[in-house]
Design a protein around this motif. Structure first.
Motif, PDB file in Angstrom:
ATOM      1  N   GLY A   1       0.849  -1.197   0.000  1.00 53.51           N
ATOM      2  CA  GLY A   1       0.000   0.000   0.000  1.00 53.51           C
ATOM      3  C   GLY A   1       0.882   1.242   0.000  1.00 53.51           C
ATOM      4  O   GLY A   1       2.103   1.150   0.038  1.00 53.51           O
ATOM      5  N   SER A   2       0.251   2.406  -0.010  1.00 51.14           N
ATOM      6  CA  SER A   2       1.044   3.635  -0.106  1.00 51.14           C
ATOM      7  C   SER A   2       0.980   4.468   1.177  1.00 51.14           C
ATOM      8  O   SER A   2       1.406   5.611   1.209  1.00 51.14           O
ATOM      9  CB  SER A   2       0.582   4.465  -1.313  1.00 51.14           C
ATOM     10  OG  SER A   2      -0.814   4.604  -1.252  1.00 51.14           O
ATOM     11  N   SER A   3       0.476   3.861   2.273  1.00 53.54           N
ATOM     12  CA  SER A   3       0.325   4.658   3.495  1.00 53.54           C
ATOM     13  C   SER A   3       1.474   4.436   4.488  1.00 53.54           C
ATOM     14  O   SER A   3       1.569   5.132   5.492  1.00 53.54           O
ATOM     15  CB  SER A   3      -1.003   4.321   4.172  1.00 53.54           C
ATOM     16  OG  SER A   3      -1.015   2.947   4.493  1.00 53.54           O
ATOM     17  N   ARG A   4       2.340   3.441   4.222  1.00 53.13           N
ATOM     18  CA  ARG A   4       3.454   3.201   5.160  1.00 53.13           C
ATOM     19  C   ARG A   4       4.685   2.709   4.397  1.00 53.13           C
ATOM     20  O   ARG A   4       4.574   2.306   3.229  1.00 53.13           O
ATOM     21  CB  ARG A   4       3.052   2.169   6.219  1.00 53.13           C
ATOM     22  CG  ARG A   4       2.759   0.780   5.650  1.00 53.13           C
ATOM     23  CD  ARG A   4       2.606  -0.262   6.771  1.00 53.13           C
ATOM     24  NE  ARG A   4       2.265  -1.591   6.256  1.00 53.13           N
ATOM     25  CZ  ARG A   4       3.156  -2.493   5.862  1.00 53.13           C
ATOM     26  NH1 ARG A   4       4.445  -2.243   5.895  1.00 53.13           N
ATOM     27  NH2 ARG A   4       2.762  -3.680   5.417  1.00 53.13           N
ATOM     28  N   LEU A   5       5.855   2.755   5.071  1.00 54.94           N
ATOM     29  CA  LEU A   5       7.076   2.234   4.456  1.00 54.94           C
ATOM     30  C   LEU A   5       7.110   0.713   4.593  1.00 54.94           C
ATOM     31  O   LEU A   5       6.428   0.155   5.454  1.00 54.94           O
ATOM     32  CB  LEU A   5       8.310   2.830   5.143  1.00 54.94           C
ATOM     33  CG  LEU A   5       8.505   4.339   4.959  1.00 54.94           C
ATOM     34  CD1 LEU A   5       9.681   4.826   5.802  1.00 54.94           C
ATOM     35  CD2 LEU A   5       8.752   4.666   3.486  1.00 54.94           C
ATOM     36  N   ILE A   6       7.905   0.051   3.759  1.00 59.30           N
ATOM     37  CA  ILE A   6       7.964  -1.407   3.876  1.00 59.30           C
ATOM     38  C   ILE A   6       8.763  -1.817   5.126  1.00 59.30           C
ATOM     39  O   ILE A   6       9.582  -1.051   5.634  1.00 59.30           O
ATOM     40  CB  ILE A   6       8.566  -2.091   2.616  1.00 59.30           C
ATOM     41  CG1 ILE A   6      10.089  -1.990   2.587  1.00 59.30           C
ATOM     42  CG2 ILE A   6       8.006  -1.545   1.324  1.00 59.30           C
ATOM     43  CD1 ILE A   6      10.690  -3.116   1.768  1.00 59.30           C
ATOM     44  N   GLN A   7       8.481  -3.033   5.594  1.00 55.88           N
ATOM     45  CA  GLN A   7       9.208  -3.584   6.739  1.00 55.88           C
ATOM     46  C   GLN A   7       9.798  -4.928   6.331  1.00 55.88           C
ATOM     47  O   GLN A   7       9.381  -5.499   5.324  1.00 55.88           O
ATOM     48  CB  GLN A   7       8.241  -3.839   7.895  1.00 55.88           C
ATOM     49  CG  GLN A   7       7.595  -2.569   8.417  1.00 55.88           C
ATOM     50  CD  GLN A   7       6.478  -2.874   9.418  1.00 55.88           C
ATOM     51  OE1 GLN A   7       6.052  -4.026   9.551  1.00 55.88           O
ATOM     52  NE2 GLN A   7       6.019  -1.845  10.095  1.00 55.88           N
ATOM     53  N   GLU A   8      10.727  -5.428   7.138  1.00 54.99           N
ATOM     54  CA  GLU A   8      11.358  -6.718   6.826  1.00 54.99           C
ATOM     55  C   GLU A   8      10.327  -7.814   6.570  1.00 54.99           C
ATOM     56  O   GLU A   8      10.499  -8.649   5.690  1.00 54.99           O
ATOM     57  CB  GLU A   8      12.253  -7.155   7.989  1.00 54.99           C
ATOM     58  CG  GLU A   8      13.529  -6.353   8.087  1.00 54.99           C
ATOM     59  CD  GLU A   8      14.361  -6.726   9.299  1.00 54.99           C
ATOM     60  OE1 GLU A   8      15.263  -5.954   9.620  1.00 54.99           O
ATOM     61  OE2 GLU A   8      14.113  -7.783   9.924  1.00 54.99           O
ATOM     62  N   THR A   9       9.229  -7.782   7.342  1.00 57.78           N
ATOM     63  CA  THR A   9       8.227  -8.844   7.231  1.00 57.78           C
ATOM     64  C   THR A   9       7.448  -8.791   5.912  1.00 57.78           C
ATOM     65  O   THR A   9       6.746  -9.734   5.566  1.00 57.78           O
ATOM     66  CB  THR A   9       7.227  -8.771   8.409  1.00 57.78           C
ATOM     67  OG1 THR A   9       6.852  -7.399   8.575  1.00 57.78           O
ATOM     68  CG2 THR A   9       7.849  -9.284   9.698  1.00 57.78           C
ATOM     69  N   ASP A  10       7.575  -7.688   5.158  1.00 58.10           N
ATOM     70  CA  ASP A  10       6.903  -7.595   3.851  1.00 58.10           C
ATOM     71  C   ASP A  10       7.681  -8.334   2.763  1.00 58.10           C
ATOM     72  O   ASP A  10       7.129  -8.647   1.695  1.00 58.10           O
ATOM     73  CB  ASP A  10       6.764  -6.128   3.412  1.00 58.10           C
ATOM     74  CG  ASP A  10       5.839  -5.328   4.317  1.00 58.10           C
ATOM     75  OD1 ASP A  10       4.735  -5.841   4.594  1.00 58.10           O
ATOM     76  OD2 ASP A  10       6.216  -4.225   4.725  1.00 58.10           O
ATOM     77  N   LEU A  11       8.982  -8.582   2.998  1.00 59.30           N
ATOM     78  CA  LEU A  11       9.841  -9.101   1.915  1.00 59.30           C
ATOM     79  C   LEU A  11       9.321 -10.379   1.242  1.00 59.30           C
ATOM     80  O   LEU A  11       9.409 -10.499   0.020  1.00 59.30           O
ATOM     81  CB  LEU A  11      11.283  -9.298   2.407  1.00 59.30           C
ATOM     82  CG  LEU A  11      12.058  -7.987   2.631  1.00 59.30           C
ATOM     83  CD1 LEU A  11      13.414  -8.282   3.249  1.00 59.30           C
ATOM     84  CD2 LEU A  11      12.223  -7.221   1.333  1.00 59.30           C
ATOM     85  N   PRO A  12       8.766 -11.351   1.994  1.00 65.32           N
ATOM     86  CA  PRO A  12       8.259 -12.552   1.304  1.00 65.32           C
ATOM     87  C   PRO A  12       7.189 -12.234   0.267  1.00 65.32           C
ATOM     88  O   PRO A  12       6.990 -13.004  -0.672  1.00 65.32           O
ATOM     89  CB  PRO A  12       7.687 -13.408   2.442  1.00 65.32           C
ATOM     90  CG  PRO A  12       8.373 -12.924   3.683  1.00 65.32           C
ATOM     91  CD  PRO A  12       8.665 -11.468   3.457  1.00 65.32           C
TER      92      PRO A  12
END
Ligand code: HEM
Length: 144
Positions: free
Chosen positions: A23-34
């Motif tokens: 989405g465009s409301s937050r930055l990515i986090q490590e847990t998004d990588l998969p």
């Protein structure tokens, strides 16, 4: 980042992937990588073309014979991982920045083990390979 900027199609595809998975409301986090396979492929392709450790060094503890070559004890062997990762016999368009190549199912782990060496190989290979994939992927993803 330089390769991403020089390849606007890659930047566009990365943004699309991040927008749809995060989405465009937050930055990515490590847990998004998969959920971001293209971002992971971009990191792999960056390390293929620009390995921070391009030369791997080994010293023979004993003399031995490999494919007819006699190698004396204490010989120093320098492996040019940079050249291996740009070898046209192993890589299609080796000088091009094409992250898609790492999405192809034919690039299985076994085949890659011989031609993809940004973290070296074997018992003295980099123990931080998986960790790096995570923090470099997160850093690049946040910047994108
Ligand atoms: C993108 C990041 C990194 C790259 C490209 C990289 C690359 C390398 C390379 C090419 C080697 C030599 C491997 C060989 O001779 O076969 C190496 C060794 C090593 N790396 Fe990394 N590395 C990275 C990150 C890290 C991180 C995050 C850690 C620790 C948390 C780490 C710890 C080590 C250690 C301890 C060795 C020595 C292993 C040994 O000699 O037995 N590296 N790394």
């Amino acid at each position: 980042m330089a390769e991403i900027i020089n390849n606007p199609n890659v930047l566009e595809r990365l943004r699309e992937e991040i927008d749809s998975a995060v989405g465009s409301s937050r930055l990515i986090q490590e847990t998004d990588l998969p959920n971001l396979p293209y971002l992971q492929a971009v990191v792999k392709e960056g390390l293929r073309l620009h390995p921070p450790g391009p030369l791997l060094v080994r010293t023979f503890q004993e003399r031995c014979e490999i494919k007819g070559y006699y190698i004396p004890e204490k010989t120093t062997l320098v492996i040019n991982a940079y050249a291996v990762m740009k070898d046209p016999d192993s890589w299609e368009d080796p000088d091009e920045f094409k992250p898609e190549r790492f999405l192809s199912p034919k690039e299985d782990e076994k085949e890659l083990a011989f031609k993809y060496l940004p973290f070296g190989s074997g018992r003295r290979g980099c123990p931080g390979g998986n960790l790096s994939q995570i923090f470099v992927g997160t850093a690049v993803g946040v910047m994108v």
